[in-house]
Design a protein around this motif. Structure first.
Motif, mmCIF file in Angstrom:
data_model
loop_
_atom_site.group_PDB
_atom_site.id
_atom_site.type_symbol
_atom_site.label_atom_id
_atom_site.label_comp_id
_atom_site.label_asym_id
_atom_site.label_seq_id
_atom_site.Cartn_x
_atom_site.Cartn_y
_atom_site.Cartn_z
ATOM 1 N N LEU A 153 0.823 -1.213 0.000
ATOM 2 C CA LEU A 153 0.000 0.000 0.000
ATOM 3 C C LEU A 153 0.859 1.265 0.000
ATOM 4 C CD1 LEU A 153 -2.717 -1.018 2.639
ATOM 5 C CD2 LEU A 153 -2.982 -0.943 0.153
ATOM 6 N N GLY A 154 2.179 1.064 -0.089
ATOM 7 C CA GLY A 154 3.084 2.207 -0.068
ATOM 8 C C GLY A 154 3.409 2.672 1.336
ATOM 9 N N ILE A 155 3.000 1.907 2.350
ATOM 10 C CA ILE A 155 3.264 2.256 3.753
ATOM 11 C C ILE A 155 4.451 1.437 4.244
ATOM 12 C CG2 ILE A 155 2.311 2.291 6.092
ATOM 13 C CD1 ILE A 155 -0.478 2.450 4.801
ATOM 14 N N ASP A 156 5.442 2.094 4.797
ATOM 15 C CA ASP A 156 6.665 1.427 5.228
ATOM 16 C C ASP A 156 6.466 0.805 6.615
ATOM 17 O OD1 ASP A 156 9.202 0.498 5.345
ATOM 18 O OD2 ASP A 156 10.129 2.405 5.904
ATOM 19 N N TRP A 157 5.760 -0.331 6.671
ATOM 20 C CA TRP A 157 5.523 -1.043 7.937
ATOM 21 C C TRP A 157 5.586 -2.543 7.666
ATOM 22 C CZ3 TRP A 157 1.961 -4.670 9.660
ATOM 23 C CH2 TRP A 157 1.987 -4.928 11.048
ATOM 24 N N ARG A 158 6.316 -3.236 8.509
ATOM 25 C CA ARG A 158 6.482 -4.689 8.342
ATOM 26 C C ARG A 158 6.721 -5.324 9.705
ATOM 27 N NH1 ARG A 158 8.169 -8.206 4.190
ATOM 28 N NH2 ARG A 158 9.241 -10.065 4.968
ATOM 29 N N TYR A 159 6.070 -6.474 9.936
ATOM 30 C CA TYR A 159 6.253 -7.203 11.192
ATOM 31 C C TYR A 159 6.546 -8.671 10.870
ATOM 32 C CZ TYR A 159 5.190 -9.496 15.618
ATOM 33 O OH TYR A 159 5.263 -10.271 16.751
ATOM 34 N N ASP A 160 7.749 -9.117 11.209
ATOM 35 C CA ASP A 160 8.145 -10.507 10.967
ATOM 36 C C ASP A 160 7.835 -11.359 12.189
ATOM 37 O OD1 ASP A 160 9.239 -10.240 8.342
ATOM 38 O OD2 ASP A 160 10.937 -9.183 9.237
ATOM 39 N N PHE A 161 7.340 -12.564 11.961
ATOM 40 C CA PHE A 161 7.041 -13.508 13.038
ATOM 41 C C PHE A 161 8.351 -14.181 13.463
ATOM 42 C CE2 PHE A 161 2.266 -14.502 12.223
ATOM 43 C CZ PHE A 161 2.029 -13.145 12.027
ATOM 44 N N LEU A 162 9.046 -13.589 14.416
ATOM 45 C CA LEU A 162 10.364 -14.089 14.809
ATOM 46 C C LEU A 162 10.347 -14.856 16.128
ATOM 47 C CD1 LEU A 162 12.557 -11.020 13.775
ATOM 48 C CD2 LEU A 162 12.137 -13.137 12.508
ATOM 49 N N SER A 163 9.206 -14.909 16.805
ATOM 50 C CA SER A 163 9.116 -15.677 18.060
ATOM 51 C C SER A 163 7.923 -16.630 17.966
ATOM 52 C CB SER A 163 8.950 -14.725 19.249
ATOM 53 O OG SER A 163 7.672 -14.105 19.203
ATOM 54 N N GLU A 164 7.729 -17.415 19.001
ATOM 55 C CA GLU A 164 6.649 -18.408 18.979
ATOM 56 C C GLU A 164 5.267 -17.767 19.197
ATOM 57 O OE1 GLU A 164 7.023 -21.426 18.194
ATOM 58 O OE2 GLU A 164 9.172 -21.775 18.394
ATOM 59 N N VAL A 165 5.225 -16.608 19.856
ATOM 60 C CA VAL A 165 3.926 -16.019 20.226
ATOM 61 C C VAL A 165 3.046 -15.697 19.013
ATOM 62 C CG1 VAL A 165 2.788 -14.089 21.377
ATOM 63 C CG2 VAL A 165 4.784 -15.159 22.417
ATOM 64 N N PRO A 166 3.540 -14.980 17.982
ATOM 65 C CA PRO A 166 2.653 -14.733 16.829
ATOM 66 C C PRO A 166 2.226 -16.014 16.120
ATOM 67 C CG PRO A 166 4.886 -13.996 16.374
ATOM 68 C CD PRO A 166 4.834 -14.296 17.818
ATOM 69 N N TYR A 167 3.112 -17.014 16.090
ATOM 70 C CA TYR A 167 2.725 -18.293 15.484
ATOM 71 C C TYR A 167 1.648 -18.983 16.322
ATOM 72 C CZ TYR A 167 6.530 -18.008 12.138
ATOM 73 O OH TYR A 167 7.342 -17.608 11.109
ATOM 74 N N TYR A 168 1.708 -18.783 17.643
ATOM 75 C CA TYR A 168 0.682 -19.363 18.510
ATOM 76 C C TYR A 168 -0.693 -18.813 18.144
ATOM 77 C CZ TYR A 168 -2.047 -20.217 22.744
ATOM 78 O OH TYR A 168 -3.040 -20.582 23.618
ATOM 79 N N TYR A 169 -0.782 -17.487 18.022
ATOM 80 C CA TYR A 169 -2.086 -16.887 17.721
ATOM 81 C C TYR A 169 -2.529 -17.214 16.294
ATOM 82 C CZ TYR A 169 -1.972 -14.330 22.107
ATOM 83 O OH TYR A 169 -1.965 -14.013 23.444
#
Length: 342
Positions: A153-169
């Motif tokens: 969308l041209g917005i400079d925002w990114r979040y990588d799943f680097l721990s177990e917590v985001p994978y849990y959800y």
């Protein structure tokens, strides 16, 4: 009574959502929790064939591997987003399910099981020998993790799943989505047709049910769910190797649905929780007695024999039966069991 059940469900949901912030939630415990979710999805997917259609599938892990390597290759070589890979991997898994099922539509029992076993070996041989595509025994290391991004969308925002917590959800959302779809299917015309095929294929055909069409849908749906789990696992573990998708994984998933009760959705989830937790315990305990960790498969086999001999309906029939909402199906099952007993 209904109010108490609703309160318990809300309490259970709150506990699941708050689990990552509890003191017991170490990185290892979170890893095991995510692993349980992957196998819960696999168990619900496999449950369609042996549980709903009475077709013993010994090669289900092949679709797990197809989904995993589809995600791994696209993410590793072409940096394709996980969110774009998922529909493609599920569609490819469903297509492979139809291609495997088409020649076996008239098979049942041991003959069908042998063909599905051969399919798993074929997938593993392909993954091992087609080095130009899969890197063979070297595996696929360094698969990028799942990421959320607004860069398109041209917005400079990114979040990588680097721990177990985001994978849990994310895993929790995946289990919930598959569970809801499975419950809706069980309580639909499609689910009732599968149940009829399971009870008596000849009688089902006499009632106008197209066995070939409904079995083909079952093959495609079951394989698509397996590919979904593989897709998630590839970018969660960030490494793939052909050995992960050997026959023993199919056997483990089959043990889960037998433990919980064939054809029971809740039972498949309970079976995944029990056997994955048991596997982690045995992985620590067995080496202390001088036995390799792989000896746990003997324990799984023993559990399978004991269940088939003493508890053919599964160890948790009360929990497993709670997924059944359709009065029509419950009445039909009661009549069938009464006729068999008489």
């Amino acid at each position: 009574m209904t109010g108490n059940k609703t309160a318990l469900k809300l309490l259970g949901l709150a506990a699941l959502l708050a689990f990552p912030v509890l003191p017991i939630s170490s990185e290892y415990v979170m890893h095991v929790a995510v692993l349980i979710m992957v196998y819960a999805v696999l168990a619900m997917g496999l449950n369609v064939l042996p549980g709903f259609c009475n077709l013993l599938d010994l090669g289900y892990v092949g679709f797990y591997g197809i989904g995993a390597y589809t995600a791994g290759i696209l993410a590793y070589n072409h940096n394709v987003s996980f969110w774009l890979i998922v529909p493609g991997a599920v569609a490819l898994g469903a297509l492979c399910g139809i291609l495997r099922g088409a020649p076996t539509l008239r098979l049942s029992g041991d003959y069908f099981a042998i063909v599905t076993f051969g399919f798993t070996e074929l997938v593993v041989l392909f993954l091992t020998n087609e080095i130009w595509l899969t890197r063979g025994p070297l595996g696929l290391p360094g698969i990028p993790p799942i990421a959320l991004s607004l860069e398109f969308l041209g917005i400079d925002w990114r979040y990588d799943f680097l721990s177990e917590v985001p994978y849990y959800y994310l895993g929790l959302a995946m289990v919930a989505a598959v569970y809801v779809v499975m419950c809706r299917i069980e309580d639909s015309r499609l689910g009732r047709a599968w149940l009829a095929i399971k009870e008596d294929p000849l009688a089902a055909a006499s009632c106008g049910i197209n066995l070939m069409a409904y079995k083909t849908v079952a093959f495609a749906f079951s394989a698509g769910v397996g590919a979904l789990a593989g897709c998630f696992m590839a970018q969660w573990s960030m490494f793939l190797a052909p050995d992960v998708f050997k026959f023993w994984e199919s056997f483990l998933v089959l043990c889960m649905i037998v433990l919980g009760g064939l054809g029971n959705i809740n039972g498949a989830i309970v079976g995944a929780v029990v056997l994955i937790a048991l596997g982690e315990i045995l992985r620590v305990v067995l080496p202390k007695f001088g036995l390799p960790a792989e000896t746990r498969f003997l324990v799984y086999g023993l559990i399978m024999i004991l269940i088939m001999r003493f508890k053919p309906g599964g160890f948790f029939p009360a929990i497993a039966a709670t997924s059944k909402k359709s009065r029509l199906i419950l009445d039909l099952k009661a009549r069938l069991e009464a006729e068999r007993a008489g």
